[in-house]
Scaffold this active site. Structure first.
Site, PDB file in Angstrom:
ATOM      1  N   LYS A  41       0.839  -1.198   0.000  1.00  0.00           N
ATOM      2  CA  LYS A  41       0.000   0.000   0.000  1.00  0.00           C
ATOM      3  C   LYS A  41       0.873   1.247   0.000  1.00  0.00           C
ATOM      4  CE  LYS A  41      -4.067  -2.059   0.488  1.00  0.00           C
ATOM      5  NZ  LYS A  41      -5.080  -2.035  -0.580  1.00  0.00           N
ATOM      6  N   ASP A 101      -0.449   0.198  -4.232  1.00  0.00           N
ATOM      7  CA  ASP A 101      -1.895   0.482  -4.266  1.00  0.00           C
ATOM      8  C   ASP A 101      -2.202   1.686  -3.386  1.00  0.00           C
ATOM      9  OD1 ASP A 101      -4.664   0.457  -4.200  1.00  0.00           O
ATOM     10  OD2 ASP A 101      -4.844  -1.601  -3.462  1.00  0.00           O
ATOM     11  N   GLU A 109      -1.714   1.280  -8.428  1.00  0.00           N
ATOM     12  CA  GLU A 109      -3.119   0.869  -8.428  1.00  0.00           C
ATOM     13  C   GLU A 109      -4.038   1.916  -7.831  1.00  0.00           C
ATOM     14  OE1 GLU A 109      -3.729  -3.187  -7.339  1.00  0.00           O
ATOM     15  OE2 GLU A 109      -5.687  -2.795  -6.441  1.00  0.00           O
ATOM     16  N   GLU A 136     -11.423  -2.240  -9.013  1.00  0.00           N
ATOM     17  CA  GLU A 136     -12.134  -2.889  -7.908  1.00  0.00           C
ATOM     18  C   GLU A 136     -13.399  -2.124  -7.521  1.00  0.00           C
ATOM     19  OE1 GLU A 136      -8.873  -2.065  -4.876  1.00  0.00           O
ATOM     20  OE2 GLU A 136     -10.614  -2.084  -3.580  1.00  0.00           O
ATOM     21  N   ASP A 166     -13.345  -7.242 -10.012  1.00  0.00           N
ATOM     22  CA  ASP A 166     -13.551  -8.180  -8.906  1.00  0.00           C
ATOM     23  C   ASP A 166     -14.820  -8.951  -9.234  1.00  0.00           C
ATOM     24  OD1 ASP A 166     -14.515  -9.367  -6.481  1.00  0.00           O
ATOM     25  OD2 ASP A 166     -13.221  -8.011  -5.334  1.00  0.00           O
ATOM     26  N   HIS A 174      -9.133  -8.565  -8.593  1.00  0.00           N
ATOM     27  CA  HIS A 174      -9.187  -8.115  -7.205  1.00  0.00           C
ATOM     28  C   HIS A 174      -9.992  -9.136  -6.420  1.00  0.00           C
ATOM     29  CE1 HIS A 174     -11.005  -5.760  -3.831  1.00  0.00           C
ATOM     30  NE2 HIS A 174      -9.800  -5.255  -3.775  1.00  0.00           N
TER      31      HIS A 174
END
Lengths: 362, 362
Positions: free
Chosen positions: B168, B197, B223, B249, B272, B299
Site C-alpha cells: 500500500k 496500491d 493501483e 475494484e 472483482d 481483485h
C-alpha cells in the site's frame, strides 16, 4: 449546533391506482417508499424519503436500520457535508450506487429539512431563493394507452392546470411513436411544450433516427432514449439528432452528471433528488449545469424538488409525478397557471400521514 | 436443461486476524460474507458468494431474500445470460450499482458453478481453458505497518512461495511512500514484480506526481490512486505518469470498464468477480481488454478468480487475498513457484465449511 439523537426509518409499498408501464420497466403495480425521520438534541425533526418502482426497497431499509445509525448518531446535524462524506466513504466499497445511494438520498433530504426547519426557512429560500414559481409538466406513464385514452388523459392534465406535458415513446414500431407524437402535437397546438420519454429503449443509432423523425413536431426534449451507461452514444445523439436531450434519472452521482455535461451528452440534466445522493449533490448538479449554460430539470419527488428548482436560476420544468403518494401527504403540490408553487412552510413542508402509511407497510 | 428449484442465502461476519487499514477505508476489523446456494430440479447445486469490507451486507442479504427469488425460481438454470439480464432490468431503477450488483455477482457465480458441476468441468476449462497456472501476487494491506514489519511480512510472503508482491501507498507525506517503495525494491532486488496500491487517496495531479517519483523503482503498476469516478484523471495519469496503472475494484459494470479502456485510462483492468456483476461480465471485461491489447488482472476472491484468469489468454497477476475466508474453505488456493493453480474439481471447487460459518452469522 445540536447533535443527532435519533433516526427511524419506514418501509412501505404504495399500490398504484392503475398499473403503469413504460418501454423498459414492464408493468408496475406498486412503488416502494422508504422514509427517514431524524431528531436532534433540541427535539427538531427532519424528514426524508426515497422510492423505487417496486424493488430494492428492502435493501434500502436494511441500510437505514443496520448501517447508517452508528455513522450518524452523535454527529452535529448542521454538518451535512461532513455527514454525507462520512457515509459515502464508509459505505463506498459495497455501496457506490444502487440502494445505498437511495438510502443516502433519503437521509440527506432529512438533514436539509431539519436544518431549514430549525432556521424557520422554506428550503427553496435557504438553498438560494430564485423564484418560488416553477414551470412544471405532467409526466404520463402511458406507453400502452390507446391513442384516444392518451388524448383523454391529456385533456385531464390540461384541466388540472398543466401547461406542459410529457408522453412515453418506445413502442415496437417507430412509426407508431411518430404517429402518437404527431397526434399529441395536433391536439395541443403549435408551441405547447411537449416532451417524449423513451426509457432506455433504443441504441444510439435508433435514438438518432427517432429524434430526426420527431423533428417536425418540435419536442421540448427527447428523454433517456439510451441506457445510461452509453455516454458516447448520448453525445452523438445531442450532436446528430437535432432534438434537445434530457437524461439523468438513472445517474447516481455528481460525477456521472459531470461526465455527461462535460462531454456535451445532455441538454436537460435531470437528477432525481431521491436517487442522486440527495439535496447536497442535486444542488451541485444544478450549479454545474449553470456553469455549462444548461438548464436543470428534475425527475420524481416533486414535493421536494419544487424547492430545488425554485432555489436556482437555471431551474427548468419540474416533473409532477406523484406515484400514488399524494394521498399520504397533507398538502399536495399546488399548481396554478401551469406553475408549481414552492411552499412557504419551513423545510420542504411535506407532512406525511403516518397513521395512513401504517396500512401499507411492506 | 433443468429449472431452478431453490435458492438460499447466508450472511456472515468474518473477523480479521489483525485489523487492516489502507488510505481510504480506515480500520477494517471484519469482512462481511454473503453466500448463495442454488439447486436445480435434478438436485445439482451451485454456490456463489460476495463480500464487503464491513458494510452493505445486510442490504445484500435483503436482496437475496426478498427480491431475487421470484425472478429466479422456475427459470432454466443454463440460461445464465437470460437470468442475468432479467435481474439486471428488474432491479435497475434502484439497483444499478451498489449492493444489488454485489448480490447479482454472488448469484451469477452460483449459476456458473452449477453449470460447470453439471458438465463435470472445472470453470477454467469451461470458460476457455487457456492455462491452469496463473501468475499471482501477495496483496498486503499494510499502509500503517512500520517499515521493518513491512519487510518481515514480505519475507513471510516469499517463504509462502510468492514471486510478486503488492504494497500500500498513500501515507500522509509522499516522501514516506517513496522511501518505503525504495526499501522494498532494495529488499526484493531488480526485476522482482512489485505493485503499489493507493486506494483512491490522490487527485489526478497528486497521482501523476507520485507516479513520476516512483519511476526509478520499476513498479509493475500503480493501483487505483484516484477516485473511480474521475475517468479523465486516469487517462491523464496513464499518459503523463510513466508507470502502468491498474484500476477496477470499484467499477461495477462492463460499461464502466469500457469507459476506462476506450479512453486509454487503465493499463491493467482489475475487475472483482464478486462486485462487477459476476463471472458473466468478468469474462466480457477480460475479452474487451484483449481486444485493446491489454492484460486483465483481478481483485479479491482468488478462489473463483483463479479460474477466470486461467480461462483467458490475457490473464495476468491474480491477487491472492483471502480476508480470513481460508479457514472456512476445504481446500484453499494452491500456490507453487509463484503460480496459483486452478483446481481441476468440477465448478469452482470451493467447498464451504457451512457448520463453521454458523458461528459467524451476522
Amino acid at each position: 449546533m445540536a447533535r443527532i439523537d435519533a433516526i427511524s426509518s419506514g418501509y412501505y409499498r404504495i399500490p398504484l391506482e392503475t398499473t403503469l408501464s413504460d418501454s423498459m420497466h414492464g408493468a408496475m403495480t406498486a412503488f416502494e417508499l422508504n422514509t427517514v425521520v431524524l431528531r436532534d438534541a433540541d427535539g427538531v425533526e427532519g424528514v426524508g424519503y426515497t422510492y423505487t418502482c417496486g424493488r430494492n426497497g428492502a435493501a434500502i431499509e436494511a441500510l437505514l436500520q443496520r448501517d447508517f445509525p452508528d455513522l450518524l448518531l452523535g454527529e452535529e446535524a448542521d454538518r451535512i457535508e461532513h455527514i454525507w462524506n462520512r457515509i459515502w466513504w464508509a459505505q463506498h466499497y459495497g455501496g457506490r450506487g444502487g440502494p445505498t445511494v437511495l438510502a443516502l438520498s433519503a437521509l440527506d433530504i432529512a438533514l436539509w429539512d431539519l436544518k431549514a426547519r430549525k432556521l424557520g426557512q422554506p428550503l427553496w429560500s435557504l438553498l438560494g431563493g430564485h423564484d418560488d414559481r416553477v414551470t412544471c409538466y405532467a409526466g404520463g406513464i402511458d406507453l400502452d394507452l390507446p391513442l384516444e385514452a392518451l388524448l383523454a388523459q391529456t385533456d385531464g392534465n390540461l384541466g388540472r392546470g398543466f401547461r406542459a406535458i410529457k408522453m412515453k415513446v418506445g413502442r415496437s414500431r417507430l412509426a407508431e411513436d411518430v404517429e402518437r407524437v404527431a397526434a399529441m402535437r395536433r391536439h395541443l397546438g403549435e408551441g405547447f411544450p411537449l416532451m417524449a420519454d423513451a426509457n432506455m429503449k433504443w441504441s444510439a443509432d435508433d435514438a438518432i433516427r427517432a429524434a430526426r423523425a420527431f423533428q417536425p413536431y418540435g419536442l421540448t426534449w427527447l428523454e433517456e432514449p439510451i441506457i445510461p451507461d452509453d455516454v458516447a452514444g448520448y453525445a452523438r445523439l445531442v450532436r446528430e439528432g437535432g432534438v434537445p436531450v434530457a437524461a439523468g434519472e438513472n445517474l447516481r452521482t455528481l460525477w456521472e452528471f459531470k461526465q455527461y455535461i462535460a462531454a456535451g451528452a445532455v441538454t436537460f440534466p435531470e437528477p432525481d433528488v431521491t436517487n442522486c445522493g440527495g439535496i447536497t449533490p442535486f444542488i451541485k448538479i444544478a450549479h454545474l449545469a449553470e456553469a455549462f449554460n444548461l438548464p436543470v430539470t428534475s425527475h420524481g419527488a416533486h414535493d421536494v424538488t419544487v424547492h430545488l428548482l425554485a432555489a436556482v436560476p437555471n431551474g427548468s420544468y419540474l416533473e409532477a409525478h406523484g406515484f400514488g403518494l399524494d394521498r399520504f401527504i397533507a398538502e399536495p403540490l399546488r399548481i396554478e397557471n401551469g406553475l408549481a408553487i414552492a411552499p412557504s412552510r419551513p423545510g420542504h413542508g411535506i407532512v406525511f400521514d403516518w397513521a395512513g402509511l401504517e396500512s401499507v407497510r411492506a
